[in-house]
Design a protein around this motif. Structure first.
Motif, short mmCIF file in Angstrom:
data_model
loop_
_atom_site.label_atom_id
_atom_site.label_comp_id
_atom_site.label_asym_id
_atom_site.label_seq_id
_atom_site.Cartn_x
_atom_site.Cartn_y
_atom_site.Cartn_z
N THR A 1 9.70 -6.19 1.71
CA THR A 1 10.40 -7.38 1.21
C THR A 1 9.38 -8.47 0.89
OG1 THR A 1 10.80 -7.89 3.53
CG2 THR A 1 12.63 -7.01 2.32
N ALA B 1 13.43 8.58 -8.25
CA ALA B 1 12.47 9.07 -9.24
C ALA B 1 13.15 9.79 -10.41
CB ALA B 1 11.47 10.00 -8.55
N SER C 1 6.42 -0.59 -8.30
CA SER C 1 7.06 -0.12 -7.07
C SER C 1 6.73 -1.09 -5.94
CB SER C 1 6.54 1.29 -6.74
OG SER C 1 7.13 1.77 -5.56
N LEU D 1 0.81 -1.23 0.00
CA LEU D 1 0.00 0.00 0.00
C LEU D 1 0.84 1.28 0.00
CD1 LEU D 1 -2.63 -1.14 2.67
CD2 LEU D 1 -2.82 -1.27 0.18
N HIS D 2 2.17 1.14 -0.01
CA HIS D 2 3.04 2.33 0.02
C HIS D 2 2.98 3.04 -1.33
CE1 HIS D 2 4.67 -0.23 3.23
NE2 HIS D 2 5.04 0.89 3.81
N ASP D 3 2.70 4.35 -1.31
CA ASP D 3 2.59 5.01 -2.63
C ASP D 3 3.34 6.33 -2.74
OD1 ASP D 3 0.95 6.71 -1.19
OD2 ASP D 3 -0.81 6.47 -2.48
CO1 B1M Z 1 5.55 1.10 5.93
N1 B1M Z 1 7.15 -0.01 6.04
N2 B1M Z 1 4.45 -0.45 6.46
N3 B1M Z 1 4.06 2.34 5.94
N4 B1M Z 1 6.81 2.47 5.75
C1 B1M Z 1 8.40 0.62 5.61
C2 B1M Z 1 8.64 0.39 4.13
C3 B1M Z 1 9.45 -0.12 6.54
C4 B1M Z 1 10.87 -0.17 5.96
C5 B1M Z 1 9.43 0.50 7.96
C6 B1M Z 1 10.35 -0.20 8.92
O1 B1M Z 1 10.03 -1.23 9.45
N5 B1M Z 1 11.52 0.35 9.16
C7 B1M Z 1 8.79 -1.54 6.69
C8 B1M Z 1 9.19 -2.59 5.64
C9 B1M Z 1 10.11 -3.64 6.17
C10 B1M Z 1 10.45 -4.63 5.16
O2 B1M Z 1 9.68 -5.05 4.34
N6 B1M Z 1 11.69 -5.07 5.19
C11 B1M Z 1 7.31 -1.19 6.63
C12 B1M Z 1 6.28 -2.00 7.14
C13 B1M Z 1 6.69 -3.27 7.86
C14 B1M Z 1 4.91 -1.66 7.01
C15 B1M Z 1 3.70 -2.44 7.50
C16 B1M Z 1 3.75 -3.97 7.29
C17 B1M Z 1 3.53 -2.07 8.98
C18 B1M Z 1 2.42 -2.84 9.71
O3 B1M Z 1 1.27 -2.65 9.41
N7 B1M Z 1 2.87 -3.71 10.59
C19 B1M Z 1 2.53 -1.81 6.70
C20 B1M Z 1 2.32 -2.53 5.37
C21 B1M Z 1 1.09 -2.04 4.66
C22 B1M Z 1 1.06 -2.60 3.27
O4 B1M Z 1 1.68 -2.01 2.39
N8 B1M Z 1 0.37 -3.71 3.05
C23 B1M Z 1 3.09 -0.44 6.46
C24 B1M Z 1 2.28 0.70 6.34
C25 B1M Z 1 2.75 1.97 6.13
C26 B1M Z 1 1.86 3.22 6.14
C27 B1M Z 1 0.47 2.99 5.53
C28 B1M Z 1 1.70 3.64 7.57
C29 B1M Z 1 2.77 4.27 5.40
C30 B1M Z 1 2.55 4.32 3.88
C31 B1M Z 1 1.79 5.55 3.46
C32 B1M Z 1 1.78 5.70 1.97
O5 B1M Z 1 2.67 5.28 1.25
N9 B1M Z 1 0.74 6.33 1.50
C33 B1M Z 1 4.16 3.67 5.64
C34 B1M Z 1 5.36 4.40 5.49
C35 B1M Z 1 5.22 5.89 5.23
C36 B1M Z 1 6.64 3.80 5.59
C37 B1M Z 1 8.04 4.47 5.61
C38 B1M Z 1 8.15 5.14 6.96
C39 B1M Z 1 8.33 5.48 4.53
C40 B1M Z 1 8.14 4.99 3.10
C41 B1M Z 1 8.21 6.16 2.16
O6 B1M Z 1 7.19 6.68 1.73
N10 B1M Z 1 9.43 6.65 1.88
C42 B1M Z 1 9.00 3.23 5.46
C43 B1M Z 1 10.28 3.36 6.28
C44 B1M Z 1 11.32 4.16 5.56
O7 B1M Z 1 11.50 4.01 4.36
N11 B1M Z 1 12.01 4.96 6.29
C45 B1M Z 1 8.10 2.07 5.74
C46 B1M Z 1 9.65 7.84 1.05
C47 B1M Z 1 9.60 7.47 -0.43
C48 B1M Z 1 9.82 8.73 -1.28
O8 B1M Z 1 10.65 6.58 -0.69
O9 B1M Z 1 9.08 4.77 -1.52
O10 B1M Z 1 11.57 4.33 -1.23
P1 B1M Z 1 10.49 5.25 -1.56
O11 B1M Z 1 10.68 5.78 -3.05
C49 B1M Z 1 11.93 6.22 -3.53
C50 B1M Z 1 12.75 5.13 -4.23
O12 B1M Z 1 12.62 3.87 -3.61
C51 B1M Z 1 12.28 5.19 -5.65
O13 B1M Z 1 11.93 6.56 -5.85
C52 B1M Z 1 11.62 7.20 -4.63
C53 B1M Z 1 12.43 8.46 -4.41
O14 B1M Z 1 13.04 8.98 -5.45
N12 B1M Z 1 11.17 4.40 -6.12
C54 B1M Z 1 11.12 3.99 -7.42
C55 B1M Z 1 10.05 3.97 -5.51
N13 B1M Z 1 9.28 3.29 -6.36
C56 B1M Z 1 9.91 3.30 -7.54
C57 B1M Z 1 9.53 2.76 -8.79
C58 B1M Z 1 10.41 2.93 -9.84
C59 B1M Z 1 11.60 3.60 -9.69
C60 B1M Z 1 11.99 4.14 -8.49
O15 B1M Z 1 10.14 2.46 -11.07
C61 B1M Z 1 8.88 1.94 -11.33
#
Ligand code: B1M
Length: 208
Positions: free
Chosen positions: A150, A196, A146, A100-102
């Motif tokens: 894991t 991005a 995206s 659900l991360h967007d």
């Molecule tokens: Co979640 N979450 N989360 N979460 N969350 C993480 C990812 C996590 C690392 C936190 C942690 O434990 N430290 C962890 C994952 C662990 C793992 O898998 N190893 C985690 C977890 C466990 C969970 C839940 C399972 C928690 C629970 O309920 N127990 C749950 C899962 C829900 C689900 O998806 N089914 C969950 C829920 C959530 C929220 C809903 C609360 C919220 C999401 C809100 C939303 O997205 N609308 C959330 C958030 C915000 C995070 C963290 C804090 C931030 C993610 C983020 O938005 N980063 C995250 C911890 C962290 O990263 N510090 C975490 C900012 C974003 C700009 O970066 O998405 O990486 P990112 O995108 C980057 C690049 O990766 C790239 O471009 C972007 C920047 O330039 N990129 C692409 C991304 N997609 C791309 C596609 C491309 C190219 C590049 O081509 C197609």
């Protein structure tokens, strides 16, 4: 005379009002919509992309710039359609099934739009079948997957398999915090992008 350099600077600053004003003025004066897009809006977003990659600006600045671009695009889009300006390419973007991360995906969508791509945002928790259906329906050249968990990374491989089985030539680009080039190679993705701004460069190269 509307100043397209000033338009580009308004996008970089994220100054919505000025961006909208200059866009309206340029169109009213008869400036070609394509010039407004390329020399004003896209030029500004390109600068943001370069600065984001170099860690000179951060996510909030990118979001604010993208919002200014979106407001100006609302005025420009009908004129571009009238003028028959073709987008650079068509891409479907989505977060894979179970995830659900967007925030990151939305950034990639904005940067691709900023670069002149037509982007269909498929949303979150998108099944492999839905990705394939949307790509077919829209004749997309690129699909972007995206994943932030894991546990949802395997859904990327399933989506790639679904594309191969459907016999579509769509190029698959993947990204997200846990994703690596190694993983992309292992599951047969066409490309991996770490952020991005890189996703824009990669998407352009996938068109060739
Ligand atoms: Co979640 N979450 N989360 N979460 N969350 C993480 C990812 C996590 C690392 C936190 C942690 O434990 N430290 C962890 C994952 C662990 C793992 O898998 N190893 C985690 C977890 C466990 C969970 C839940 C399972 C928690 C629970 O309920 N127990 C749950 C899962 C829900 C689900 O998806 N089914 C969950 C829920 C959530 C929220 C809903 C609360 C919220 C999401 C809100 C939303 O997205 N609308 C959330 C958030 C915000 C995070 C963290 C804090 C931030 C993610 C983020 O938005 N980063 C995250 C911890 C962290 O990263 N510090 C975490 C900012 C974003 C700009 O970066 O998405 O990486 P990112 O995108 C980057 C690049 O990766 C790239 O471009 C972007 C920047 O330039 N990129 C692409 C991304 N997609 C791309 C596609 C491309 C190219 C590049 O081509 C197609």
């Amino acid at each position: 005379m509307a100043d397209l350099q000033a338009l580009s600077e308004a996008i970089i600053r994220g100054d919505q009002n000025t961006a909208v004003e200059i866009t309206k003025q340029a169109l009213a004066e008869g400036t070609a919509p394509e010039a407004v897009l390329n020399d004003g809006l896209i030029a500004g977003m390109n600068v943001i992309g370069v600065r984001f990659k170099a860690n000179e600006v951060y996510i909030p600045e990118v979001l604010i710039a993208a919002r200014a671009m979106k407001m100006a695009m609302e005025i420009l889009e009908p004129k571009l359609i009238e003028a028959g300006v073709e987008p650079l390419g068509k891409a479907i973007l989505g977060t894979v099934q179970g995830d659900l991360h967007d925030i990151g995906k939305n950034l990639v969508v904005m940067m691709l739009k900023g670069a002149g791509f037509e982007v269909i945002d498929a949303g979150v928790d998108v099944s492999p079948a839905d990705f394939v259906a949307k790509a077919k329906e829209n004749s997309a050249q690129i699909v972007g997957l995206s994943a932030l968990l894991t546990t949802t990374m395997p859904a990327m491989e399933k989506t790639i398999q679904a594309f191969r089985e459907a016999g579509l030539g769509t190029k698959v680009m993947i990204g997200g915090a846990p994703v690596t080039q190694n993983f992309a190679d292992k599951i047969g993705a066409d490309a991996y992008a770490a952020d991005a701004a890189t996703a824009v460069d990669i998407a352009k190269s996938l068109l060739n």
